[in-house]
Design a protein around this motif. Structure first.
Motif, PDB file in Angstrom:
ATOM      1  N   ARG A  53      97.164  85.011  84.861  1.00 27.74           N
ATOM      2  CA  ARG A  53      97.856  84.836  83.592  1.00 27.74           C
ATOM      3  C   ARG A  53      99.191  84.117  83.766  1.00 27.74           C
ATOM      4  N   ILE A  54      99.800  84.273  84.927  1.00 33.31           N
ATOM      5  CA  ILE A  54     101.073  83.599  85.193  1.00 33.31           C
ATOM      6  C   ILE A  54     100.831  82.232  85.825  1.00 33.31           C
ATOM      7  N   ALA A  55      99.878  82.137  86.741  1.00 40.93           N
ATOM      8  CA  ALA A  55      99.634  80.883  87.461  1.00 40.93           C
ATOM      9  C   ALA A  55      99.169  79.774  86.525  1.00 40.93           C
ATOM     10  N   THR A  56      98.362  80.113  85.515  1.00 40.49           N
ATOM     11  CA  THR A  56      97.870  79.079  84.601  1.00 40.49           C
ATOM     12  C   THR A  56      98.950  78.550  83.669  1.00 40.49           C
ATOM     13  N   ARG A  57     100.066  79.252  83.553  1.00 44.32           N
ATOM     14  CA  ARG A  57     101.157  78.798  82.696  1.00 44.32           C
ATOM     15  C   ARG A  57     102.204  77.986  83.460  1.00 44.32           C
ATOM     16  N   MET A  58     102.097  77.921  84.759  1.00 43.40           N
ATOM     17  CA  MET A  58     103.064  77.177  85.559  1.00 43.40           C
ATOM     18  C   MET A  58     102.734  75.687  85.527  1.00 43.40           C
ATOM     19  N   ARG A  59     103.761  74.855  85.543  1.00 46.44           N
ATOM     20  CA  ARG A  59     103.628  73.406  85.525  1.00 46.44           C
ATOM     21  C   ARG A  59     104.458  72.812  86.664  1.00 46.44           C
ATOM     22  N   ARG A  60     104.008  71.642  87.119  1.00 44.57           N
ATOM     23  CA  ARG A  60     104.698  70.959  88.217  1.00 44.57           C
ATOM     24  C   ARG A  60     105.054  69.539  87.803  1.00 44.57           C
ATOM     25  N   PHE A  61     106.271  69.118  88.140  1.00 42.59           N
ATOM     26  CA  PHE A  61     106.693  67.747  87.860  1.00 42.59           C
ATOM     27  C   PHE A  61     105.909  66.779  88.750  1.00 42.59           C
ATOM     28  N   GLU A  62     105.464  65.686  88.159  1.00 40.84           N
ATOM     29  CA  GLU A  62     104.733  64.662  88.900  1.00 40.84           C
ATOM     30  C   GLU A  62     105.119  63.288  88.356  1.00 40.84           C
ATOM     31  N   LEU A  63     105.358  62.356  89.250  1.00 40.51           N
ATOM     32  CA  LEU A  63     105.756  61.013  88.862  1.00 40.51           C
ATOM     33  C   LEU A  63     104.542  60.206  88.434  1.00 40.51           C
ATOM     34  N   GLN A  64     104.665  59.514  87.311  1.00 36.47           N
ATOM     35  CA  GLN A  64     103.577  58.676  86.827  1.00 36.47           C
ATOM     36  C   GLN A  64     103.448  57.413  87.686  1.00 36.47           C
ATOM     37  N   ALA A  65     102.254  56.821  87.676  1.00 37.83           N
ATOM     38  CA  ALA A  65     101.996  55.657  88.520  1.00 37.83           C
ATOM     39  C   ALA A  65     102.861  54.468  88.114  1.00 37.83           C
ATOM     40  N   ASP A  66     103.040  54.260  86.813  1.00 40.40           N
ATOM     41  CA  ASP A  66     103.841  53.114  86.387  1.00 40.40           C
ATOM     42  C   ASP A  66     105.314  53.304  86.712  1.00 40.40           C
ATOM     43  N   ASP A  67     105.805  54.558  86.627  1.00 37.53           N
ATOM     44  CA  ASP A  67     107.194  54.822  87.003  1.00 37.53           C
ATOM     45  C   ASP A  67     107.415  54.609  88.497  1.00 37.53           C
ATOM     46  N   GLU A  68     106.450  55.016  89.312  1.00 33.31           N
ATOM     47  CA  GLU A  68     106.588  54.806  90.750  1.00 33.31           C
ATOM     48  C   GLU A  68     106.539  53.326  91.100  1.00 33.31           C
ATOM     49  N   ALA A  69     105.662  52.572  90.453  1.00 33.12           N
ATOM     50  CA  ALA A  69     105.592  51.128  90.718  1.00 33.12           C
ATOM     51  C   ALA A  69     106.896  50.436  90.309  1.00 33.12           C
ATOM     52  N   ARG A  70     107.478  50.893  89.208  1.00 34.91           N
ATOM     53  CA  ARG A  70     108.749  50.318  88.788  1.00 34.91           C
ATOM     54  C   ARG A  70     109.860  50.637  89.779  1.00 34.91           C
ATOM     55  N   ALA A  71     109.832  51.854  90.324  1.00 31.59           N
ATOM     56  CA  ALA A  71     110.864  52.230  91.294  1.00 31.59           C
ATOM     57  C   ALA A  71     110.703  51.469  92.610  1.00 31.59           C
ATOM     58  N   ARG A  72     109.451  51.250  93.040  1.00 32.26           N
ATOM     59  CA  ARG A  72     109.223  50.529  94.293  1.00 32.26           C
ATOM     60  C   ARG A  72     109.648  49.073  94.187  1.00 32.26           C
ATOM     61  N   ALA A  73     109.649  48.532  92.977  1.00 33.16           N
ATOM     62  CA  ALA A  73     110.022  47.130  92.793  1.00 33.16           C
ATOM     63  C   ALA A  73     111.529  46.921  92.728  1.00 33.16           C
ATOM     64  N   ILE A  74     112.295  47.994  92.699  1.00 36.65           N
ATOM     65  CA  ILE A  74     113.755  47.872  92.617  1.00 36.65           C
ATOM     66  C   ILE A  74     114.301  47.393  93.961  1.00 36.65           C
ATOM     67  N   THR A  75     115.174  46.407  93.921  1.00 32.27           N
ATOM     68  CA  THR A  75     115.815  45.871  95.119  1.00 32.27           C
ATOM     69  C   THR A  75     117.262  46.350  95.163  1.00 32.27           C
ATOM     70  N   VAL A  76     117.607  47.024  96.231  1.00 33.86           N
ATOM     71  CA  VAL A  76     118.968  47.541  96.393  1.00 33.86           C
ATOM     72  C   VAL A  76     119.781  46.512  97.154  1.00 33.86           C
ATOM     73  N   PRO A  77     120.905  46.032  96.613  1.00 35.17           N
ATOM     74  CA  PRO A  77     121.723  45.053  97.344  1.00 35.17           C
ATOM     75  C   PRO A  77     122.239  45.615  98.657  1.00 35.17           C
ATOM     76  N   GLU A  78     122.401  44.717  99.609  1.00 34.11           N
ATOM     77  CA  GLU A  78     122.850  45.141 100.937  1.00 34.11           C
ATOM     78  C   GLU A  78     124.265  45.693 100.893  1.00 34.11           C
ATOM     79  N   GLU A  79     125.065  45.218  99.988  1.00 32.66           N
ATOM     80  CA  GLU A  79     126.459  45.663  99.932  1.00 32.66           C
ATOM     81  C   GLU A  79     126.595  47.129  99.536  1.00 32.66           C
ATOM     82  N   GLU A  80     125.589  47.687  98.849  1.00 29.55           N
ATOM     83  CA  GLU A  80     125.663  49.073  98.409  1.00 29.55           C
ATOM     84  C   GLU A  80     125.327  50.065  99.519  1.00 29.55           C
ATOM     85  N   ILE A  81     124.684  49.612 100.563  1.00 29.05           N
ATOM     86  CA  ILE A  81     124.240  50.546 101.603  1.00 29.05           C
ATOM     87  C   ILE A  81     124.839  50.240 102.964  1.00 29.05           C
ATOM     88  N   GLU A  82     125.606  49.169 103.086  1.00 32.86           N
ATOM     89  CA  GLU A  82     126.155  48.807 104.391  1.00 32.86           C
ATOM     90  C   GLU A  82     127.274  49.775 104.772  1.00 32.86           C
TER      91      GLU A  82
END
Length: 428
Positions: free
Chosen positions: A371-400
């Protein structure tokens, strides 16, 4: 030769070559991993940064709030868990513009008690009338001021396998347990045998007793004032029910169809000198850990959730997903965690009344009620959101790092020409 020193015409010795090769390789591995770890965290932070720019209907409207559950890892302190949160989780939450609160535990059972107490206060509002917490006082002030609350989905971020076990146990205790605390267990105090015979010469007057009574009383030295002791930490409330009571417990009349989604976050924590090679390998691959944690935290920020599933094994058996979450971390726990607790020596010497044993949660398997386990939910990233995040380019100046950043700034200062002075133009 133009004042330059004579350079050596031969390579360094074999030992020096080995030393510089090992040192350079190890340093390059550390620098590369640190830079890529920053890149992974920055990528997921940029993936949720658009949430902070979304408009709100009212200037006084409250933002979405997450709850961070944090607890000391086995045989270590809370500071280690806090550093893990600050390094991998906080940058992404800060970029999302969301609000969050902490539930921290210093020993086994603290998170379980906090989760269960929150649920009990939700089930019975009369509990809050007696002793209000600081959050409840703030909520009353907001209601009085008619401050609009966030009505969407919330979320829980649970860090570590040990915290996850207590989180699940607290959910079951809060929803299936009673609202009143159970009676305190009766503990039999040790009976001390009375002395039958008094010591010899107890009733006889001692020689010189009258003379001592006639002596004037000597002045006693002034007693030092006892130092003020710090207030002790309140004791941990005992559990209101046990795992065996799940089947016979009735579910409350008012219970949500879906609980607030949760995001279990991995927390690898390995101690011991003999585990140095494993710890060194993990230290040089923190970029993979940052990417994994960033993905889970981004899913919690974007508020996309699903139901916990059944996982199939090779022997054609199924197991709830909540049971196997972060189970690999238990292999890193010290052996002392799995040993049964023994009575402390102070109690044996002082012969104090034994305290009831505390509930062991970390070393016990996760027990679920359907009764408790069936009411629990887990966060999961959608495929389109993950593809959008993978396409992000971080400038070198921000991580150097500091050295490369200052060298880049120096080069720009040298190359960039200074603006030439021009006389002001006067209009006639």
């Amino acid at each position: 030769m133009m004042g330059l020193p004579n350079l050596p015409k031969k390579l360094p010795s074999r030992n020096w070559m080995i030393f510089w090769t090992v040192l350079g390789t190890f340093s390059a591995a550390i620098i590369y991993d640190k830079r890529e770890k920053k890149r992974a965290t920055a990528r997921w932070a940029k993936a949720v940064s658009h949430l902070a720019k979304e408009p709100i209907s009212s200037p006084s409207e409250m933002p979405r709030k997450l709850t961070i559950y944090l607890e000391s890892p086995p045989t270590d302190g809370l500071r280690v868990a806090q550093d893990h949160y600050t390094e991998y989780i906080k940058p992404i939450l800060a970029a999302s513009g969301l609000d969050w609160e902490f539930v921290q535990g210093r020993k086994e059972g603290d998170v379980r008690a906090a989760v269960a107490e929150r649920i009990r206060r939700t089930r019975d509002p009369s509990i809050t009338a007696g002793a209000q917490t600081q959050d409840e006082v703030v909520q009353e002030v907001r209601k009085r001021n008619r401050t609009p609350e966030y009505t969407g989905i919330g979320g829980d971020v649970v860090i570590g396998r040990h915290t996850w076990k207590e989180y699940v146990r607290g959910l079951h205790e809060g929803w299936l347990g009673p609202l009143t605390p159970p009676p305190a267990p009766v503990v039999q105090e040790p009976v001390v045998a009375a002395e039958s015979a008094a010591p010899a010469g107890e009733g006889e007057p001692k020689e010189g007793a009258d003379a001592e009574e006639k002596k004037p009383e000597e002045k006693k030295p002034e007693e030092k004032k006892p130092e003020e002791k710090k207030p002790e930490r309140p004791p941990q409330p005992p559990p209101y029910n046990s795992v065996e009571d799940y089947a016979t417990s009735s579910i409350p009349m008012i219970i949500p169809a879906e609980f607030s989604p949760s995001a279990p976050i991995t927390f690898p924590h390995l101690l011991g000198f003999t585990n140095t090679p494993i710890r060194l390998g993990r230290f040089l691959n923190r970029r993979h850990l940052a990417d994994e944690i960033g993905r889970e935290v981004a899913a919690a920020c974007l508020a996309t959730a699903r139901q916990y599933r059944e996982e199939a094994h090779e022997d054609d058996t199924t197991e709830p997903e909540q049971v196997a979450v972060l189970a690999r971390e238990e292999k890193d726990w010290p052996k002392s965690v799995w040993k049964e607790a023994t009575k402390p020596k102070e109690e044996e010497e002082n012969k104090e009344a034994p305290k009831p044993p505390a509930e062991k949660i970390w070393t016990k398997p996760v027990v679920l009620d359907t009764r408790i386990a069936t009411r629990m939910r887990r966060f999961e990233l959608q495929a389109d959101d993950e593809a959008r995040a993978r396409a992000i380019t971080v400038p070198e100046e921000e991580i150097e790092g500091w050295i490369k950043g200052h060298l880049r700034g120096l080069w720009r200062w040298v190359v960039t020409p200074e603006p030439k002075w021009q006389p002001p133009v006067v209009e006639e």
